[in-house]
Structure formats: C-alpha cells, structure tokens
Design an enzyme around this catalytic site. Structure first.
Site, PDB file in Angstrom:
ATOM      1  N   SER A 191      50.871 -58.474 -34.750  1.00  0.00           N
ATOM      2  CA  SER A 191      51.841 -57.326 -34.696  1.00  0.00           C
ATOM      3  C   SER A 191      52.590 -57.612 -33.282  1.00  0.00           C
ATOM      4  O   SER A 191      51.814 -58.071 -32.478  1.00  0.00           O
ATOM      5  CB  SER A 191      50.801 -56.047 -34.689  1.00  0.00           C
ATOM      6  N   TYR A 204      43.458 -50.585 -31.988  1.00  0.00           N
ATOM      7  CA  TYR A 204      44.381 -51.501 -32.810  1.00  0.00           C
ATOM      8  C   TYR A 204      45.219 -52.662 -32.066  1.00  0.00           C
ATOM      9  O   TYR A 204      45.068 -53.695 -32.429  1.00  0.00           O
ATOM     10  CB  TYR A 204      45.565 -50.549 -33.463  1.00  0.00           C
TER      11      TYR A 204
END
Length: 323
Positions: A191, A204
């Site tokens: 990501s 995250y």
C-alpha cells in the site's frame, strides 16, 4: 619480504576489483534505464507477457473487493484460480460470478490465513486437489483506522497476523516447489501507506511497511542464490474504492477504482514488473519525504493534502480483501 609484497598487492587488487564492478554497474545501468524507457513507451499489447493459461493462481482475500476482480481477470486468461478467504459466502459469490462469465476453473477454500497450521493444511489440500501453485498473490488485508491510543491490543495483533505474518506462512507453504523448478511468481499487495505513514493507521501502515521490507528481502534472497526465474512483484496502491476506506474523501487524488487496480496487478505480474505504485505519480512524490525538511512535509500533508482530516471521515467495513 614476500609477505610485505602480498600485503601491498591486496589493496591494489581490491581497488581494481571495485573499479571493475563500478564499470560493469555503470554499463548495465545505462542498459536498464534505456530498457525502462522503451517498455514505458511500448503498449502492453505489443509486449511479450507471461502466459498464465493452465497455471495455478492462488489469491488470498479472493472473496471480495480487488481480490474477486483479480480472480476474474486470471480466469479469463484460462488460469486455474484458487481463492482463499475467511468468508464462505464471499467465496461462493466469487465462484458464482466466474461461472456467470462461463469460467468454471475455480476452487475456493475457507482459510484463516493468520493461523499458520491451517495455512499449511489447506496448502497441502490445494496441491492435492489442484496442483502446485505457480502464482501466489498475497492480497488479503484488514484495516481499523483509529488513533494509536484507541487501538485495542487484539486489533493490533490481528492486523499484524493477517496483513504481514500470514505472508510468511503462505510463502513458506508454496515457495519450496517454486525453488525446485526455479519458476513461479509471488505478488505482494502492499500500500502507499507502507511508503508514507498515515493518520489513524499506526497498525495498518506499519504492517504495509513490513510487507515492503519482507518482499524486498525475499527478492534479494532469491536473486542472491540464483533463483532468477521466480518473479517477484510488489504492488503499492493508493486508496481503493472498495469500502475498505469507506468515508475517506481524499482532497487531491480520487480513490482508485477496483477494476483499474485489478487490471494493473495482473498486468504488472505478467510484465514481470518488480515494483508497481498506483497511480505512478505517487512514486515520484514519495522520495520528497527524505529530501524535504520534516516540518515542510508535515505542512504539505496536513495543510495542502489534508491527509489527517480526510482519514477522520473513515467508516470502513471491517475485514476485507483489499491491499
């Protein structure tokens, strides 16, 4: 006297070896830059892409979101698709979608990828039912999105187990056969938050940083030991409009559409790309955090991009299958 001469020769040999390596590096660098420019200009339809027909492609988190669309894309290329997901109904929906498109070469397994023993057990079952995995796509992930002090310990642990620790178990399960044949491909869905720390993502974002480190280190291990034909592709997408970051409204760059991301992931793997950032413009911007003063970067992110403000609108939907 002889010992003194040898002592003098070693530094000279070391310098000559270093200069030789530097020359080879420079020549190869010119070639790689030209190659990169060439491939950047040539349309995909004119390039030789990896043939995945009849290859076993396993997708974690294939029950929904981008994972479902990746499965559909590979099925259209006549690959034998295997879906892992924790949600039985989501798996069924994906298989039904493929069947509606006339694609029946797909099997689904309910797997908790955070459970090492279950991963190994289901991996053995896949090999027995379908065959050895040729392409492994570690796509599954979850996000909570809360300031660090509001994150429950169990959520932190679960995010790590699913978003990065599971990669160790899936790769451990399927890499040995790839090494035996010196073939195959591993795709890691990271990501952009693994390149830039993001508000509300201390769990995250950290796991996605870890994904990048894991992937790059594994790439180095394989290349150093001569496994050059095992492809490694790292995908770092921006926010994807799947519901994973529901409520978030980025100020400058709109969320990416799931089909676009799925298409790019499959294309990057088939082109044997090592690193793919989506959109590519972000790849050009991320090095600025190392070049600009830290306070300037904060002003850019908070005042111009309004990153924290947009993330405060997060609603989310729990466990999903996007990166």
């Amino acid at each position: 006297m002889t010992s003194d001469l040898l002592h003098m020769e070693n530094p000279i040999r070391a310098i000559l070896l270093f200069l030789t390596d530097l020359l080879i590096f420079s020549l190869k660098s010119i070639f790689y830059i030209l190659e990169s420019i060439y491939y950047g200009l040539v349309p995909d339809r004119l390039r030789k892409l990896k043939d995945v027909s009849n290859k076993v492609v396993l997708i974690t988190g294939g029950g929904g979101g981008v994972g479902r669309l990746i499965a559909l894309n590979y099925a259209k290329l006549n690959a034998r698709v295997v879906i892992w997901d924790i949600n039985h109904e989501a798996i069924k929906t994906t298989i039904d979608l493929l069947a509606q498109n006339g694609l029946h070469n797909c099997k689904g397994y309910v797997v908790d990828i955070s459970d090492r023993d279950e991963v190994y057990q289901k991996a053995a079952q896949v090999v027995n039912d379908v065959g050895h995995v040729d392409v492994l796509i570690n796509n599954a992930g979850i996000v909570c999105c809360k300031p660090f002090w509001d994150l429950p310990e169990r959520v932190i642990q679960n995010t790590y187990n699913i978003n990065v620790i599971s990669h160790y178990w899936t790769v451990k399960a399927f890499l040995p056969h790839m090494m035996q044949s010196n073939s195959g491909h591993i795709v890691t869905v990271g990501s952009v938050t693994g390149m830039l720390g993001t508000y509300g993502c201390s769990d995250y974002s950290a796991t996605k940083y870890a994904c990048i480190g894991f992937h790059e280190s594994l790439y180095t291990d394989l290349r150093t030991h001569g496994y050059d034909n095992i492809g490694m592709t790292l995908i770092c997408p921006y926010y994807i409009n799947t519901g994973m970051f529901s409520g978030v409204k980025p100020r400058m760059i709109p969320m990416l559409e799931p089909q676009y991301v799925a298409d790019k992931i499959v294309a990057a793997m088939r082109k044997n790309e090592v690193w793919c950032v989506l959109p590519n413009s972000i790849r050009m911007l991320t090095p600025l955090k190392c070049l600009l003063p830290a306070k300037m970067c904060w002003e850019l992110m908070s005042r111009v991009v309004r990153g924290p403000e947009s993330m405060m609108m997060f609603k989310g939907r729990g466990r999903v299958a996007a990166g």
